[in-house]
Scaffold this motif. Structure first.
Motif, PDB file in Angstrom:
ATOM      1  N   PHE A 140      -0.760  -4.855 -11.049  1.00  0.00           N
ATOM      2  CA  PHE A 140      -0.586  -5.564  -9.778  1.00  0.00           C
ATOM      3  C   PHE A 140      -0.212  -4.559  -8.698  1.00  0.00           C
ATOM      4  O   PHE A 140       0.848  -3.935  -8.761  1.00  0.00           O
ATOM      5  N   CYS A 141      -1.080  -4.408  -7.736  1.00  0.00           N
ATOM      6  CA  CYS A 141      -0.799  -3.618  -6.537  1.00  0.00           C
ATOM      7  C   CYS A 141      -0.856  -4.572  -5.358  1.00  0.00           C
ATOM      8  O   CYS A 141      -1.909  -5.172  -5.087  1.00  0.00           O
ATOM      9  N   SER A 142       0.245  -4.731  -4.679  1.00  0.00           N
ATOM     10  CA  SER A 142       0.319  -5.680  -3.576  1.00  0.00           C
ATOM     11  C   SER A 142      -0.167  -5.042  -2.287  1.00  0.00           C
ATOM     12  O   SER A 142       0.235  -3.930  -1.944  1.00  0.00           O
ATOM     13  N   ALA A 143      -1.027  -5.779  -1.567  1.00  0.00           N
ATOM     14  CA  ALA A 143      -1.563  -5.349  -0.278  1.00  0.00           C
ATOM     15  C   ALA A 143      -2.231  -3.978  -0.374  1.00  0.00           C
ATOM     16  O   ALA A 143      -1.769  -2.995   0.210  1.00  0.00           O
ATOM     17  N   PRO A 144      -3.353  -3.870  -1.113  1.00  0.00           N
ATOM     18  CA  PRO A 144      -3.954  -2.568  -1.412  1.00  0.00           C
ATOM     19  C   PRO A 144      -4.563  -1.838  -0.216  1.00  0.00           C
ATOM     20  O   PRO A 144      -4.950  -0.680  -0.363  1.00  0.00           O
ATOM     21  N   MET A 145      -4.673  -2.472   0.944  1.00  0.00           N
ATOM     22  CA  MET A 145      -5.163  -1.736   2.105  1.00  0.00           C
ATOM     23  C   MET A 145      -4.028  -1.217   2.971  1.00  0.00           C
ATOM     24  O   MET A 145      -4.234  -0.836   4.130  1.00  0.00           O
ATOM     25  N   SER A 146      -2.820  -1.169   2.435  1.00  0.00           N
ATOM     26  CA  SER A 146      -1.698  -0.590   3.166  1.00  0.00           C
ATOM     27  C   SER A 146      -1.893   0.917   3.307  1.00  0.00           C
ATOM     28  O   SER A 146      -2.748   1.523   2.657  1.00  0.00           O
TER      29      SER A 146
END
Length: 559
Positions: A224-230
């Motif tokens: 789980f990687c949250s908000a991958p376009m950060s």
């Protein structure tokens, strides 16, 4: 056929004449209409933010913003691992509506305003701003929350903080993946959990090898990687320097390296989630990815814990915001629809349900703002000790209450509530993520036990907080006595006994905390009703089971 503005009744064929339906709930001021919230903001020291919050209340209550919230949900993000020629791209495409929503939130400081301008009440003002946006569109709140919380983990590492904190404090929103020269702002995500470990982050297999200085080369896979376009991410990995195993470290992984070179950040796929649809969550792979250690190598949990505390706070705030949306939508419907010869809101059974939902929402909101107050800059030692226990306690209970609250509000709309054309179906799918994210129920309850064991001052601070309303309610006093006795018993109990009772203790502490806050900040009739309905001898198991004599209509009117 004549076309009318959205929400107007259309006169057409006789069989399709629409009547006895409330108008669309749009173009309202979500802050000005929320009397309990406006009073609490003043009471917790952030009255100076009233004008900004009113402006935001009008924005998020507008038809345009609510339409963007709907579009962001029904047009979820799409992953683009490769470009048309097969080169790695690893980007996520969002609907333009999502960018408008998060851009509005960033412009009003819903992310880092409390850090950028650390004045009295700054964290309370930021919490209220965060809740207003999350009330209408919750998905964007994930990167907003992580950017706010990441400051706590980054600020002690100047090799990252000096360059990145000014970008995090910026109120510009730029979704492009470009170097900092043209892009002066940044958002932060995180990637900690792995498929074989979940909440057991020490079971992760991602590893990092020192490249010299603060830099490490990372290899591994995050489930789980949250908000991958950060623009950057906080990542946990087991690091080593030469032959020396350092342990679990927290690293900062930027999407772009110096000179605009893309870091290795391979997006495998996006999660197909129950809710939180507008926000992307991804599986990512590191393969020679460059990360920079934050804090001390091998002390990753210690480095990231302050971030986790703040994201847990935002789970409480987000759940409270969702409860407010549920109450507002249910009450709006009940005031605009008639059945069996009377408006729904005036029918006693419905009034009791709405009143009970409103009490729950108010208690959750007060809990969130009180927690935010404990995180203010230069908070006294007592507040620091109190937040170590009150944060997991509140996260456990408030977030557990969210899904059932959303369901009960949805039912107030009848069949309409079960359709995607109304926002409560979206809210019902949204609330569970806040109970799961940053530690599901058992993990949080066990953290309550750890706080009591590792920080004895936290229990004393919690008892002091409850003592502020001692003698006002006999029902609450009896509950507090039982709860503190259970706390002391579990502190001396064997691990098996203590863990088996961890949920019971967490629930009891949370209800005591909420009841005390209601006594201090809600009208006495509302506080008494909450205490009797949650702690009294004749309390019920469902919403709408209020004590006899409760003026539910007055409670609903206040909300």
């Amino acid at each position: 056929m004549t076309t009318f503005a959205r929400g107007q009744r259309v006169v057409g064929a006789a069989t399709h004449y629409v009547e006895n339906q409330p108008p669309w709930r749009v173009d309202v001021n979500e802050y000005a209409l929320n009397g309990p919230l406006t009073a609490a903001v003043e009471a917790f020291g952030a009255g100076w933010a009233d004008a900004d919050l009113r402006e935001t209340g009008a924005l998020v209550g507008s038809e345009a913003f609510q339409r963007d919230a709907e579009l962001a949900d029904i047009h979820p993000p799409k992953a683009h691992p490769n470009d048309r020629w097969g080169f790695r791209l690893d980007e996520v495409e969002y609907d333009p509506a999502y960018h408008r929503v998060i851009g509005d939130a960033i412009a009003r400081g819903a992310h880092t305003s409390a850090w950028a301008d650390p004045r009295e009440g700054a964290h309370v003002a930021r919490a209220a701003m965060f809740m207003l946006f999350a009330q209408v569109e919750p998905g964007h709140a994930c990167p907003v929350s992580m950017t706010h919380a990441a400051v706590a983990s980054i600020e002690g590492s100047p090799w990252i903080a000096d360059e990145w904190l000014p970008r995090l404090y910026s109120r510009e929103y730029d979704p492009r993946l470009v170097p900092p020269e043209p892009k002066r702002s940044a958002l932060i995500g995180m990637a900690m959990t792995e498929k074989q470990g979940g909440s057991d982050v020490r079971a992760g297999t991602t590893h990092g090898t020192s490249m010299g200085g603060h830099a490490y080369s990372l290899t591994g896979h995050k489930w789980f990687c949250s908000a991958p376009m950060s623009d950057g991410f906080l990542v946990l990995a087991h690091t080593r320097r030469g032959a020396v195993e350092e342990g679990l470290s927290c690293l900062f992984v930027p999407r772009l390296l110096p000179h605009g070179v893309r870091n290795v950040f391979r997006i495998q796929r996006l999660k197909d989630k129950l809710g939180n649809r507008s926000n992307a969550s991804a599986e990512v792979e590191f393969d020679g990815t460059v990360g920079f250690v934050l804090g001390e190598p091998g002390r990753g949990v210690r480095t990231i814990i302050e971030m986790v505390q703040r994201t847990r706070l935002d789970c409480v705030l987000g759940t409270a915001a969702g409860m407010r949306q549920s109450v507002a939508e249910a009450a709006w419907h009940a005031r605009g629809r008639e059945a069996f010869g009377a408006l729904l809101v005036d029918q006693p059974a419905m009034t009791s349900v709405l009143g009970d939902l409103a009490l729950e929402a108010e208690a959750a909101m007060l809990t969130g703002l009180r927690l935010a107050q404990l995180f203010e800059a230069d908070a006294p030692d007592r507040d620091v000790a109190l937040r170590r226990l009150a944060t997991p306690v509140s996260k456990y209970w408030v977030c557990k209450r969210g899904p059932h609250h959303a369901y009960e509000a949805l039912e107030c709309l009848g069949g309409n509530g079960y359709t995607e054309g109304f926002p409560l179906a979206r809210r019902y799918r949204e609330q569970p993520v806040l109970a799961i994210w940053e530690g599901s129920g058992n993990v949080i309850a066990l953290d309550v036990l750890r706080a009591l064991t590792r920080d004895p001052d936290s229990a004393a601070a919690f008892a002091d907080e409850l003592a502020s309303t001692a003698g006002v309610s006999g029902v609450l006093d009896a509950h507090v006595a039982r709860t503190l006795a259970l706390l002391e018993a579990l502190r001396g109990a064997d691990p098996v006994t203590a863990q088996a009772q961890a949920r019971r203790l967490s629930e009891s502490l949370a209800l005591a905390f909420q009841a005390s806050l209601m006594l201090r900040h809600a009208p006495s009739a509302a506080a008494d009703a909450f205490i009797a309905a949650r702690l009294g001898d004749d309390r019920g198991g469902q919403y709408g089971v209020l004590p006899m004599g409760t003026d539910a209509a007055a409670i609903v009117a206040r909300h």
